[in-house]
Design a protein around this motif. Structure first.
Motif, PDB file in Angstrom:
ATOM      1  N   VAL A  38       8.741  57.236  46.064  1.00 26.21           N
ATOM      2  CA  VAL A  38       7.917  56.032  46.084  1.00 26.21           C
ATOM      3  C   VAL A  38       8.110  55.319  44.756  1.00 26.21           C
ATOM      4  O   VAL A  38       7.987  55.933  43.683  1.00 26.21           O
ATOM      5  CB  VAL A  38       6.428  56.356  46.302  1.00 26.21           C
ATOM      6  CG1 VAL A  38       5.562  55.110  46.088  1.00 26.21           C
ATOM      7  CG2 VAL A  38       6.205  56.909  47.706  1.00 26.21           C
ATOM      8  N   ALA A  39       8.408  54.025  44.833  1.00 28.66           N
ATOM      9  CA  ALA A  39       8.654  53.228  43.633  1.00 28.66           C
ATOM     10  C   ALA A  39       7.670  52.070  43.556  1.00 28.66           C
ATOM     11  O   ALA A  39       7.363  51.433  44.572  1.00 28.66           O
ATOM     12  CB  ALA A  39      10.081  52.691  43.630  1.00 28.66           C
ATOM     13  N   LEU A  40       7.193  51.799  42.356  1.00 26.26           N
ATOM     14  CA  LEU A  40       6.399  50.613  42.060  1.00 26.26           C
ATOM     15  C   LEU A  40       7.261  49.703  41.196  1.00 26.26           C
ATOM     16  O   LEU A  40       7.691  50.099  40.102  1.00 26.26           O
ATOM     17  CB  LEU A  40       5.113  51.003  41.324  1.00 26.26           C
ATOM     18  CG  LEU A  40       4.302  49.875  40.662  1.00 26.26           C
ATOM     19  CD1 LEU A  40       3.895  48.815  41.653  1.00 26.26           C
ATOM     20  CD2 LEU A  40       3.092  50.468  39.935  1.00 26.26           C
ATOM     21  N   THR A 108      -1.033  52.011  44.744  1.00 26.53           N
ATOM     22  CA  THR A 108       0.271  52.563  45.127  1.00 26.53           C
ATOM     23  C   THR A 108       0.136  54.031  45.507  1.00 26.53           C
ATOM     24  O   THR A 108       0.625  54.465  46.563  1.00 26.53           O
ATOM     25  CB  THR A 108       1.282  52.398  43.976  1.00 26.53           C
ATOM     26  OG1 THR A 108       1.451  51.011  43.679  1.00 26.53           O
ATOM     27  CG2 THR A 108       2.623  53.003  44.348  1.00 26.53           C
ATOM     28  N   VAL A 109      -0.534  54.799  44.661  1.00 27.61           N
ATOM     29  CA  VAL A 109      -0.696  56.233  44.924  1.00 27.61           C
ATOM     30  C   VAL A 109      -1.570  56.462  46.151  1.00 27.61           C
ATOM     31  O   VAL A 109      -1.255  57.307  47.012  1.00 27.61           O
ATOM     32  CB  VAL A 109      -1.283  56.939  43.686  1.00 27.61           C
ATOM     33  CG1 VAL A 109      -1.592  58.400  44.000  1.00 27.61           C
ATOM     34  CG2 VAL A 109      -0.325  56.837  42.509  1.00 27.61           C
ATOM     35  N   ASP A 110      -2.658  55.702  46.265  1.00 33.03           N
ATOM     36  CA  ASP A 110      -3.578  55.894  47.395  1.00 33.03           C
ATOM     37  C   ASP A 110      -2.925  55.541  48.724  1.00 33.03           C
ATOM     38  O   ASP A 110      -3.140  56.227  49.735  1.00 33.03           O
ATOM     39  CB  ASP A 110      -4.839  55.047  47.204  1.00 33.03           C
ATOM     40  CG  ASP A 110      -5.769  55.603  46.128  1.00 33.03           C
ATOM     41  OD1 ASP A 110      -5.531  56.740  45.676  1.00 33.03           O
ATOM     42  OD2 ASP A 110      -6.721  54.898  45.741  1.00 33.03           O
ATOM     43  N   GLU A 111      -2.147  54.462  48.751  1.00 30.47           N
ATOM     44  CA  GLU A 111      -1.636  53.947  50.024  1.00 30.47           C
ATOM     45  C   GLU A 111      -0.229  54.430  50.370  1.00 30.47           C
ATOM     46  O   GLU A 111       0.131  54.492  51.547  1.00 30.47           O
ATOM     47  CB  GLU A 111      -1.704  52.421  50.030  1.00 30.47           C
ATOM     48  CG  GLU A 111      -3.145  51.907  49.862  1.00 30.47           C
ATOM     49  CD  GLU A 111      -3.292  50.415  50.069  1.00 30.47           C
ATOM     50  OE1 GLU A 111      -2.565  49.859  50.929  1.00 30.47           O
ATOM     51  OE2 GLU A 111      -4.125  49.802  49.378  1.00 30.47           O
ATOM     52  N   ASP A 116       6.909  58.054  42.084  1.00 28.04           N
ATOM     53  CA  ASP A 116       8.060  58.721  41.472  1.00 28.04           C
ATOM     54  C   ASP A 116       8.824  57.828  40.506  1.00 28.04           C
ATOM     55  O   ASP A 116       9.469  58.334  39.579  1.00 28.04           O
ATOM     56  CB  ASP A 116       9.039  59.185  42.560  1.00 28.04           C
ATOM     57  CG  ASP A 116       8.372  60.077  43.580  1.00 28.04           C
ATOM     58  OD1 ASP A 116       8.139  61.257  43.268  1.00 28.04           O
ATOM     59  OD2 ASP A 116       8.061  59.591  44.694  1.00 28.04           O
ATOM     60  N   VAL A 117       8.783  56.527  40.749  1.00 30.27           N
ATOM     61  CA  VAL A 117       9.563  55.585  39.943  1.00 30.27           C
ATOM     62  C   VAL A 117       8.696  54.379  39.606  1.00 30.27           C
ATOM     63  O   VAL A 117       8.102  53.758  40.501  1.00 30.27           O
ATOM     64  CB  VAL A 117      10.826  55.100  40.703  1.00 30.27           C
ATOM     65  CG1 VAL A 117      11.657  54.175  39.813  1.00 30.27           C
ATOM     66  CG2 VAL A 117      11.660  56.277  41.186  1.00 30.27           C
ATOM     67  N   HIS A 160       0.341  60.581  37.316  1.00 32.06           N
ATOM     68  CA  HIS A 160       0.834  60.740  38.690  1.00 32.06           C
ATOM     69  C   HIS A 160       2.329  61.071  38.741  1.00 32.06           C
ATOM     70  O   HIS A 160       2.850  61.365  39.816  1.00 32.06           O
ATOM     71  CB  HIS A 160       0.586  59.454  39.485  1.00 32.06           C
ATOM     72  CG  HIS A 160      -0.849  59.026  39.513  1.00 32.06           C
ATOM     73  ND1 HIS A 160      -1.797  59.663  40.282  1.00 32.06           N
ATOM     74  CD2 HIS A 160      -1.506  58.038  38.847  1.00 32.06           C
ATOM     75  CE1 HIS A 160      -2.967  59.084  40.108  1.00 32.06           C
ATOM     76  NE2 HIS A 160      -2.819  58.099  39.244  1.00 32.06           N
ATOM     77  N   LEU A 161       3.006  60.990  37.613  1.00 28.18           N
ATOM     78  CA  LEU A 161       4.447  61.198  37.577  1.00 28.18           C
ATOM     79  C   LEU A 161       4.752  62.656  37.269  1.00 28.18           C
ATOM     80  O   LEU A 161       4.279  63.202  36.275  1.00 28.18           O
ATOM     81  CB  LEU A 161       5.090  60.297  36.517  1.00 28.18           C
ATOM     82  CG  LEU A 161       4.922  58.789  36.710  1.00 28.18           C
ATOM     83  CD1 LEU A 161       5.479  58.033  35.506  1.00 28.18           C
ATOM     84  CD2 LEU A 161       5.611  58.325  37.994  1.00 28.18           C
TER      85      LEU A 161
END
Length: 279
Positions: A38-40, A108-111, A116-117, A160-161
């Motif tokens: 998962v990337a933001l 981002t983390v919740d949904e 990861d990035v 979270h990383l």
């Protein structure tokens, strides 16, 4: 390549660019290098951010798209992510607000379930011929968007990383070859190179890699919306390759740095400048 003189209102629109930029829509081919990640990506509505989001999706990643208020451009980015069969999350709002930075990471983390990035790519610039022309508020805003947001986003993301995660920050050839017309912007890009090197050392013990990319002139909506028309017309001609880069030409470096293939690459600054050296 050259482009006609043109001007837009900040932050600019991809649809109004002439010629249209290449984000890799027809050319980028993925090979599963980011499968399950998962990337933001900030500033992902257009330009380098869109090209990175598209490439990440085609490499197997779900993508959170952070952007200011360019909703049409952001929806187009989302369309390409979804066409690649990946989940996408649109996150509008002003990264100059520290709380919004924290909210972007939380959503981002919740949904999307994890992170990861993190690609800190959003930026503001404006051209001025003298220091007296630069409004105090613009100086503060440039630092808030380009530098403080990177701090707040990375601080919020770090818990979270996990080992193997990657933070990638967009610096610039302006970091050590500053254009005097872009004084505040260039200063933030030098700081980004510095903070990236520091974070690589600080976060290394957690197995988190931190790198920066230093693009040269790249054809995006930021250019005609922040530069005078005559500068737009000659934009990129001063590079050894004699042209501006396309967003699609930046994305492969961001993919490499996000992938497990770069497992021992941390603290690096990679130049993608059309031949202009970065020290």
């Amino acid at each position: 390549m050259s482009q006609p003189a043109q001007q837009q209102t900040p932050p600019g629109s991809t649809a109004d660019l002439d010629p249209q930029p290449d984000h890799g829509e027809e050319s980028y081919r993925g090979s599963g290098r980011l499968e399950g990640k998962v990337a933001l990506v900030t500033g992902a509505d257009s330009g380098i951010g869109r090209a990175v989001a598209l490439a990440y999706a085609r490499e197997g990643a779900d993508v959170a798209v952070s952007y200011l208020d360019e909703h049409d451009d952001a929806r187009e980015t989302a369309r390409w992510v979804e066409e690649a069969g990946r989940r996408v999350l649109l996150l509008p709002g002003d990264l100059a607000d520290p709380q919004h930075c924290r909210d972007v990471v939380t959503r981002t983390v919740d949904e999307l379930g994890r992170l990861d990035v993190l690609v800190n790519n959003a930026a503001f610039q404006m051209s001025h011929e003298s220091i007296e022309e630069i409004p105090d508020e613009e100086w503060d805003h440039t630092l808030a968007v380009n530098l403080s947001a990177l701090f707040h986003l990375t601080k919020a993301a770090a818990p979270h990383l996990g080992p193997g995660a990657s933070v990638i920050n967009s610096s610039s050839v302006n970091s050590d070859q500053p254009s005097p017309q872009l004084l505040p912007y260039a200063a933030t890009k030098a700081a980004i190179a510095n903070i990236s090197a520091g974070l690589a050392q600080m976060l290394g013990e957690r197995g988190i890699r931190v790198n920066s990319v230093a693009p040269g002139p790249v054809w995006t909506p930021l250019i005609p919306s922040t530069m005078p028309p005559e500068a737009v017309e000659s934009f990129g001609a001063q590079t050894p390759l004699g042209r501006p880069g396309q967003p699609a030409e930046m994305a492969p470096v961001y993919v490499m740095l996000a992938s497990d293939e770069a497992s021992y690459v941390s603290g690096a600054r990679i130049a993608v400048t059309g031949g202009k050296p970065v020290l």
